[in-house]
Design a protein around this motif. Structure first.
Motif, PDB file in Angstrom:
ATOM      1  N   ILE A  22      41.331  20.434  20.878  1.00  0.00           N
ATOM      2  CA  ILE A  22      40.041  20.042  20.300  1.00  0.00           C
ATOM      3  C   ILE A  22      39.106  21.240  20.343  1.00  0.00           C
ATOM      4  O   ILE A  22      38.892  21.840  21.401  1.00  0.00           O
ATOM      5  CB  ILE A  22      39.434  18.864  21.087  1.00  0.00           C
ATOM      6  N   SER A  23      38.563  21.602  19.186  1.00  0.00           N
ATOM      7  CA  SER A  23      37.660  22.757  19.114  1.00  0.00           C
ATOM      8  C   SER A  23      36.233  22.343  19.482  1.00  0.00           C
ATOM      9  O   SER A  23      35.915  21.157  19.596  1.00  0.00           O
ATOM     10  CB  SER A  23      37.687  23.359  17.722  1.00  0.00           C
ATOM     11  N   GLY A  24      35.384  23.346  19.643  1.00  0.00           N
ATOM     12  CA  GLY A  24      33.996  23.082  19.998  1.00  0.00           C
ATOM     13  C   GLY A  24      33.804  23.120  21.498  1.00  0.00           C
ATOM     14  O   GLY A  24      34.756  23.018  22.276  1.00  0.00           O
ATOM     15  N   ASP A  25      32.566  23.252  21.908  1.00  0.00           N
ATOM     16  CA  ASP A  25      32.224  23.341  23.325  1.00  0.00           C
ATOM     17  C   ASP A  25      31.525  22.051  23.745  1.00  0.00           C
ATOM     18  O   ASP A  25      30.305  21.900  23.579  1.00  0.00           O
ATOM     19  CB  ASP A  25      31.316  24.552  23.561  1.00  0.00           C
ATOM     20  N   ALA A  26      32.291  21.121  24.277  1.00  0.00           N
ATOM     21  CA  ALA A  26      31.719  19.824  24.679  1.00  0.00           C
ATOM     22  C   ALA A  26      30.718  19.991  25.811  1.00  0.00           C
ATOM     23  O   ALA A  26      29.729  19.259  25.892  1.00  0.00           O
ATOM     24  CB  ALA A  26      32.834  18.872  25.096  1.00  0.00           C
ATOM     25  N   SER A  27      30.966  20.947  26.689  1.00  0.00           N
ATOM     26  CA  SER A  27      30.057  21.181  27.817  1.00  0.00           C
ATOM     27  C   SER A  27      28.676  21.609  27.324  1.00  0.00           C
ATOM     28  O   SER A  27      27.652  21.097  27.791  1.00  0.00           O
ATOM     29  CB  SER A  27      30.640  22.249  28.746  1.00  0.00           C
ATOM     30  N   ALA A  28      28.652  22.532  26.361  1.00  0.00           N
ATOM     31  CA  ALA A  28      27.376  22.985  25.805  1.00  0.00           C
ATOM     32  C   ALA A  28      26.692  21.863  25.034  1.00  0.00           C
ATOM     33  O   ALA A  28      25.466  21.691  25.106  1.00  0.00           O
ATOM     34  CB  ALA A  28      27.601  24.195  24.900  1.00  0.00           C
ATOM     35  N   ALA A  29      27.487  21.097  24.284  1.00  0.00           N
ATOM     36  CA  ALA A  29      26.931  19.976  23.518  1.00  0.00           C
ATOM     37  C   ALA A  29      26.347  18.916  24.448  1.00  0.00           C
ATOM     38  O   ALA A  29      25.301  18.318  24.159  1.00  0.00           O
ATOM     39  CB  ALA A  29      28.006  19.360  22.633  1.00  0.00           C
ATOM     40  N   TYR A  30      27.016  18.685  25.553  1.00  0.00           N
ATOM     41  CA  TYR A  30      26.543  17.705  26.546  1.00  0.00           C
ATOM     42  C   TYR A  30      25.202  18.144  27.126  1.00  0.00           C
ATOM     43  O   TYR A  30      24.261  17.353  27.220  1.00  0.00           O
ATOM     44  CB  TYR A  30      27.592  17.568  27.649  1.00  0.00           C
TER      45      TYR A  30
END
Length: 347
Positions: free
Chosen positions: A169-177
């Motif tokens: 899964i691409s993208g940065d979930a931590s940054a989005a969170y």
């Protein structure tokens, strides 16, 4: 538009609607079975991921892993695009406002008089939708952390040799969170600000709860302006309780003043006010103890009086009253001990 073109257009619209419905109705099982146990997809991925990092892993485990990841996590992935800032942007747009705060104000002014800001259903929806987004992003962050060590190609030699491609899964979930938490924090602050001049105790308490909610979503200090607002609101609430008269309410008022001081130590005269409240509570409890006939209640009053007078420090004659309270407490304890001894002896 002629009849033939109209017919073609209608067929196109119908096909588009059908495809949209079919896509939206795609169901993903809420749980999967791993080792005979039903668990959610996130837990399953976290459990299986370490097994994918070993040399020549079990074919059945790899097949199970790839059947879950990433297909079962699609509902979580959408939260990176439809994050909290996106939800708030839609809210502002719907309100026809130039800013988040103006959108909140528009919703508030449309409510019946004596309403509380969060009575607005649209604001409630922002809160609930945002909570779901944060939950999804947190889960996605957990998944990404678990899958990070997993190689993009897993070679299985068991039986016929096969290579499994792992599309992470691409993208940065931590940054989005983190970004979504901060956005929701600011939204809560603005919702609280809109009704800051509340008059009733209930409204003040509900507003403070909004401020606390805002703080809970932020990883940084709220800043001077917000700290001052919260500190002031806490003292306002404290004043309401202090005016009620009975000891329990006055103690609650003191607790609110201490909360105010904890938020912003430089709020004008808060330390002096805390000392004054402690002195007055200690003085009045000592006075009440001198006429109290119930020994248990007298003991409770003296214990509290001594503590509050001690907390009052050098305020007025707190030191003299503290000596008196301690002496009465000592005598009360002695009397209580004498009564217990006589009860045990039967005299």
């Amino acid at each position: 538009m002629n009849l033939r073109h109209l017919k073609s257009f209608l067929i196109f619209i119908a096909a588009a609607l059908f495809y949209s419905c079919a896509s939206n109705n795609k169901t993903i099982p809420s749980t999967v079975e791993v080792d005979g146990e039903e668990m959610d997809a996130v837990s399953a991925v976290v459990k299986l991921a370490p097994e994918m990092c070993v040399e020549n892993p079990s074919r059945s485990r790899v097949e199970l892993f790839t059947s879950i990841y990433p297909s079962h996590l699609e509902p979580l992935v959408s939260s990176m695009e439809n994050d909290v800032p996106a939800l708030i942007k839609d809210f502002v747009s719907e309100a026809g406002a130039a800013s988040q705060r103006q959108a909140i104000r528009n919703r508030f002014t449309a409510l019946p008089s004596d309403s509380f800001i969060t009575d607005d259903e649209r604001i409630q929806k922002v809160f609930s939708d945002s909570e779901l987004v944060l939950e999804n992003l947190y889960k996605l962050q957990t998944v990404q952390d678990a899958v990070a060590p997993v190689p993009e190609k897993i070679i299985v030699s068991e039986g016929e040799k096969k290579t499994f491609q792992i599309e992470k899964i691409s993208g940065d979930a931590s940054a989005a969170y983190k970004k979504s938490r901060n956005a929701l924090s600011e939204f809560y602050y603005d919702v609280a600000e809109i009704q800051f001049s509340a008059k009733t105790l209930e409204t003040k308490l509900r507003l403070f709860a909004l401020y606390e909610k805002a703080m809970s979503y932020s990883d940084s200090d709220p800043g001077l302006a917000k700290n001052v607002r919260m500190s002031r609101l806490a003292t306002d609430i404290g004043d309401v309780y202090l005016a009620m008269g009975n000891f329990e309410d006055r103690e609650t008022g003191l607790a609110w003043y201490k909360k105010s001081f904890a938020i912003y130590e430089d709020y004008p005269k808060t330390p002096q006010k805390i000392a004054a409240i402690c002195f007055e509570l200690g003085r009045d409890m000592l006075k009440a103890a001198t006429v109290e006939e119930d020994n248990l209640r007298m003991s409770e009053l003296l214990e509290k009086a001594a503590q509050y007078l001690e907390d009052a420090g050098s305020y007025k004659n707190a030191a003299d009253l503290l000596i008196q309270a301690r002496e009465m407490r000592r005598m009360n304890r002695q009397d209580a001990g004498y009564i217990e001894e006589n009860e045990e002896s039967g005299n």
